[in-house]
Design an enzyme around this catalytic site. Structure first.
Site, PDB file in Angstrom:
ATOM      1  N   LYS A   1       0.862  -1.192   0.000  1.00 54.03           N
ATOM      2  CA  LYS A   1       0.000   0.000   0.000  1.00 54.03           C
ATOM      3  C   LYS A   1       0.891   1.232   0.000  1.00 54.03           C
ATOM      4  O   LYS A   1       1.392   1.665   1.031  1.00 54.03           O
ATOM      5  CB  LYS A   1      -0.890  -0.014   1.242  1.00 54.03           C
ATOM      6  CG  LYS A   1      -2.226   0.706   1.111  1.00 54.03           C
ATOM      7  CD  LYS A   1      -2.152   2.191   0.874  1.00 54.03           C
ATOM      8  CE  LYS A   1      -1.920   2.994   2.127  1.00 54.03           C
ATOM      9  NZ  LYS A   1      -1.766   4.451   1.813  1.00 54.03           N
TER      10      LYS A   1
ATOM     11  N   GLU B   1       9.019   1.329  11.357  1.00 53.53           N
ATOM     12  CA  GLU B   1      10.129   2.277  11.173  1.00 53.53           C
ATOM     13  C   GLU B   1       9.483   3.648  11.131  1.00 53.53           C
ATOM     14  O   GLU B   1       8.869   4.025  10.142  1.00 53.53           O
ATOM     15  CB  GLU B   1      10.880   1.936   9.880  1.00 53.53           C
ATOM     16  CG  GLU B   1      12.312   2.448   9.870  1.00 53.53           C
ATOM     17  CD  GLU B   1      12.419   3.828   9.284  1.00 53.53           C
ATOM     18  OE1 GLU B   1      12.089   4.796  10.006  1.00 53.53           O
ATOM     19  OE2 GLU B   1      12.830   3.944   8.125  1.00 53.53           O
TER      20      GLU B   1
ATOM     21  N   CYS C   1      13.936   9.850   6.978  1.00 56.69           N
ATOM     22  CA  CYS C   1      13.720   9.469   8.381  1.00 56.69           C
ATOM     23  C   CYS C   1      14.978   9.703   9.187  1.00 56.69           C
ATOM     24  O   CYS C   1      14.948  10.331  10.239  1.00 56.69           O
ATOM     25  CB  CYS C   1      13.321   8.010   8.485  1.00 56.69           C
ATOM     26  SG  CYS C   1      11.922   7.602   7.452  1.00 56.69           S
TER      27      CYS C   1
ATOM     28  N   SER D   1       4.830   7.873  10.099  1.00 59.92           N
ATOM     29  CA  SER D   1       4.943   8.738  11.270  1.00 59.92           C
ATOM     30  C   SER D   1       4.697   7.967  12.571  1.00 59.92           C
ATOM     31  O   SER D   1       4.085   6.897  12.569  1.00 59.92           O
ATOM     32  CB  SER D   1       3.934   9.876  11.150  1.00 59.92           C
ATOM     33  OG  SER D   1       2.628   9.341  11.115  1.00 59.92           O
TER      34      SER D   1
ATOM     35  N   GLU E   1      10.096  17.109  14.602  1.00 64.59           N
ATOM     36  CA  GLU E   1      10.739  16.677  13.355  1.00 64.59           C
ATOM     37  C   GLU E   1      10.308  17.607  12.222  1.00 64.59           C
ATOM     38  O   GLU E   1       9.142  17.614  11.844  1.00 64.59           O
ATOM     39  CB  GLU E   1      10.339  15.225  13.035  1.00 64.59           C
ATOM     40  CG  GLU E   1      11.055  14.695  11.827  1.00 64.59           C
ATOM     41  CD  GLU E   1      10.644  13.273  11.454  1.00 64.59           C
ATOM     42  OE1 GLU E   1       9.497  12.873  11.741  1.00 64.59           O
ATOM     43  OE2 GLU E   1      11.476  12.565  10.862  1.00 64.59           O
TER      44      GLU E   1
HETATM   45  P1  ADP Z   1       3.885  10.290   6.423  1.00 69.83           P
HETATM   46  O1  ADP Z   1       3.409  11.631   6.867  1.00 69.83           O
HETATM   47  O2  ADP Z   1       5.313  10.012   6.732  1.00 69.83           O
HETATM   48  O3  ADP Z   1       3.418   9.872   5.076  1.00 69.83           O
HETATM   49  P2  ADP Z   1       1.925   8.566   7.596  1.00 69.83           P
HETATM   50  O4  ADP Z   1       2.225   7.774   8.797  1.00 69.83           O
HETATM   51  O5  ADP Z   1       0.756   9.477   7.599  1.00 69.83           O
HETATM   52  O6  ADP Z   1       3.252   9.326   7.422  1.00 69.83           O
HETATM   53  O7  ADP Z   1       1.776   7.649   6.326  1.00 69.83           O
HETATM   54  C1  ADP Z   1       2.566   6.527   6.041  1.00 69.83           C
HETATM   55  C2  ADP Z   1       1.714   5.481   5.372  1.00 69.83           C
HETATM   56  O8  ADP Z   1       0.731   5.013   6.297  1.00 69.83           O
HETATM   57  C3  ADP Z   1       0.931   5.969   4.165  1.00 69.83           C
HETATM   58  O9  ADP Z   1       0.934   4.934   3.190  1.00 69.83           O
HETATM   59  C4  ADP Z   1      -0.460   6.184   4.721  1.00 69.83           C
HETATM   60  O10 ADP Z   1      -1.495   6.088   3.775  1.00 69.83           O
HETATM   61  C5  ADP Z   1      -0.546   5.043   5.703  1.00 69.83           C
HETATM   62  N1  ADP Z   1      -1.551   5.229   6.758  1.00 69.83           N
HETATM   63  C6  ADP Z   1      -2.096   6.378   7.226  1.00 69.83           C
HETATM   64  N2  ADP Z   1      -2.969   6.121   8.232  1.00 69.83           N
HETATM   65  C7  ADP Z   1      -2.965   4.781   8.418  1.00 69.83           C
HETATM   66  C8  ADP Z   1      -3.623   3.889   9.323  1.00 69.83           C
HETATM   67  N3  ADP Z   1      -4.468   4.344  10.256  1.00 69.83           N
HETATM   68  N4  ADP Z   1      -3.363   2.581   9.232  1.00 69.83           N
HETATM   69  C9  ADP Z   1      -2.469   2.099   8.328  1.00 69.83           C
HETATM   70  N5  ADP Z   1      -1.825   2.885   7.452  1.00 69.83           N
HETATM   71  C10 ADP Z   1      -2.055   4.198   7.486  1.00 69.83           C
END
Ligand code: ADP
Length: 467
Positions: free
Chosen positions: A168, A241, A275, A220, A373
């Protein structure tokens, strides 16, 4: 159409959401985003393909991965083009071509890492061996900063160990996620790697699917916590990570000119959207001005602009959300009276999410630009007089991905390194990674290791054969 744009055209849909180049705002493709309801079908495909894939022996799976790495090489320029146009990074420097080449290197390294059976006991009376078995279906959830190579970091070890994968990609870099999957799939059997698209709700559905036995998540801290919560229902194993706020501590015995380049790229790689980039720089009073001047002189020479322009080595930020974070933190630093050595003056009217290379000196350690960050091209440089204080500041955040110590004396550096709360501490460099060397975080930067033998073990179930 340019020849190297073929892959982008191949993965772009004829309808759906417009995807824009973060450097220019130009529409580069479209995506018909998926929904949580489509996850089950993708997991079905992966679950059906898994027994056949696991039945191959390790050598056969490694051979398939080697062919996948060849496919990456064959499409390297096209992959670099997609990531440059969608993510914004420059074709040159530590940018898009570098990322594409890294993907091939990582997939090859993953397929070349020996993982022999471990004989734990063999004393004539009893025998115990440790084997690593496939888990089943692995969910791979990736972010937008290094969208191709992080996908490879998750996918290649999972496949090597006999799992199949549902990937994904981030909704910000979906075309790139689809592009790397399409290229890998040129060499892989059907069903072994399936991509789903969409936002966090699709990621959430993947974590909650009862047939997913492991989730590899890079993103994140906040979302990592949601993944942990969502995993409680079916208990997939997790590798997380998450973010970092890496400190670098410079010691007074260094030559500022000699370390300036390492400091700069440690912080500004991919515009700071990395990161394990250096996000806080602690410099002793005795050489503070020399270090700041050397960094500023070097930074002034680094060309920033549209990624496709071969002369540039830094591009725009990837999205408005991140631009806003960087701008907020720098504006706050200014209000607090920190000294803007360079940058900090974005042209909000110009096209694209460009934020200038920014160095902020004489900033209070308590400032949000230090404590949060920034994930962008704005480096706070904190002055210290007492090394103990610097170590305390370095450890004073709740994340701990990487850190670095800069010194002419290795023993001194090692003694400081041992006291830093981080998954990796580099000496006289920052952020370098190696497919043979495990990588992971301390504290809220997550848990689990990627790369090397440890990375393979993390995508398998240990099984003891006793007797
Ligand atoms: P960043 O701001 O570094 O993209 P995110 O943690 O928001 O960080 O996103 C990282 C990945 O996690 C993306 O592919 C995002 O679509 C996915 N994501 C966001 N929310 C969720 C969730 N609740 N469960 C699983 N994956 C998620």
């Amino acid at each position: 159409m340019e020849e190297r744009a073929a892959l982008l055209a191949r993965v772009s849909a004829g309808h759906g959401t417009e995807i824009k180049d973060p450097a220019t705002g130009e529409v580069i493709g479209r995506i018909a985003f998926g929904t949580p309801g489509e996850v089950a079908a993708a997991v079905d495909t992966a679950a059906k393909a898994q027994p056949g894939w696991a039945a191959l022996d390790d050598q056969e799976r490694c051979a398939a991965l080697m062919r996948a790495a060849d496919a990456i090489d064959a499409h390297a320029e096209e992959l670099a083009y997609v990531v440059s146009r969608e993510q914004g990074k420059t074709m040159n420097g530590l940018g898009a071509r570098y990322e594409a080449a890294g993907c091939a290197a990582w997939v090859r390294a993953t397929a070349s890492t020996p993982l022999p059976v471990e004989v734990l006991v063999d004393d004539g009376q009893s025998r115990a061996e440790l084997h690593y078995r496939p888990i089943g279906v692995v969910g791979a959830i990736t972010p937008w900063n290094w969208p191709m190579i992080i996908a490879c970091w998750q996918i290649a070890p999972a496949l090597r160990m006999g799992n199949t994968v549902v990937q994904k990609p981030s909704e910000y870099t979906t075309l790139t996620g689809l592009a790397i999957a399409a290229v890998l799939n040129e060499a892989l059997p059907p069903g072994v790697l399936t991509a789903v698209t969409g936002a966090g709700d699709v990621g959430d559905a993947l974590v909650r699917d009862p047939r997913v036995g492991k989730v590899m998540f890079t993103g994140s801290v906040k979302t990592g916590m949601k993944v942990i919560e969502a995993s409680a229902g079916n208990m997939p194993r997790l590798t997380l990570e998450l973010g970092g706020n890496d400190a670098a501590i410079v010691l007074p015995d260094v030559d500022p000119q000699a370390i300036a380049e390492g400091l700069f790229w440690g912080a500004f790689i991919n515009n700071g959207q990395t990161c394990a980039a250096m996000k806080r720089l602690y410099v002793p009073d005795a050489i503070y001005d020399e270090v700041v001047d050397a960094l500023a002189a070097l930074a002034a020479k680094i060309p920033m602009g549209v990624g496709l322009d071969e002369g540039n080595v830094l591009g725009p930020l990837q999205n408005q959300m991140q631009w806003n974070v960087v701008n907020r933190l720098v504006e706050d630093a200014k209000v607090r009276g920190a000294r803007v050595v360079m940058g900090g003056d974005p042209d909000a009217a110009a096209p694209g999410y460009f934020y200038p290379k920014t160095l902020i000196a004489d900033i209070d350690n308590a400032a949000p630009l230090v404590q949060e960050e920034q994930f962008g091209p704005a480096l706070p440089i904190i002055r210290y007089t007492d090394l103990e204080q610097a170590v305390e500041w370095a450890n004073g955040v709740d994340v701990g991905l990487g850190a670095s110590v800069w010194s002419a004396d290795r023993d001194t550096a090692l003694a400081i390194a041992a006291r830093l709360q981080a998954g990796t501490v580099w000496i006289n460099s920052h952020g370098g990674i190696d497919p043979r060397v495990p990588f992971g975080g301390a504290k809220r930067s997550g848990y689990g290791l990627e790369f090397g033998v440890e990375g393979l073990k993390a995508v398998s179930v240990p099984q003891v054969i006793s007797g």
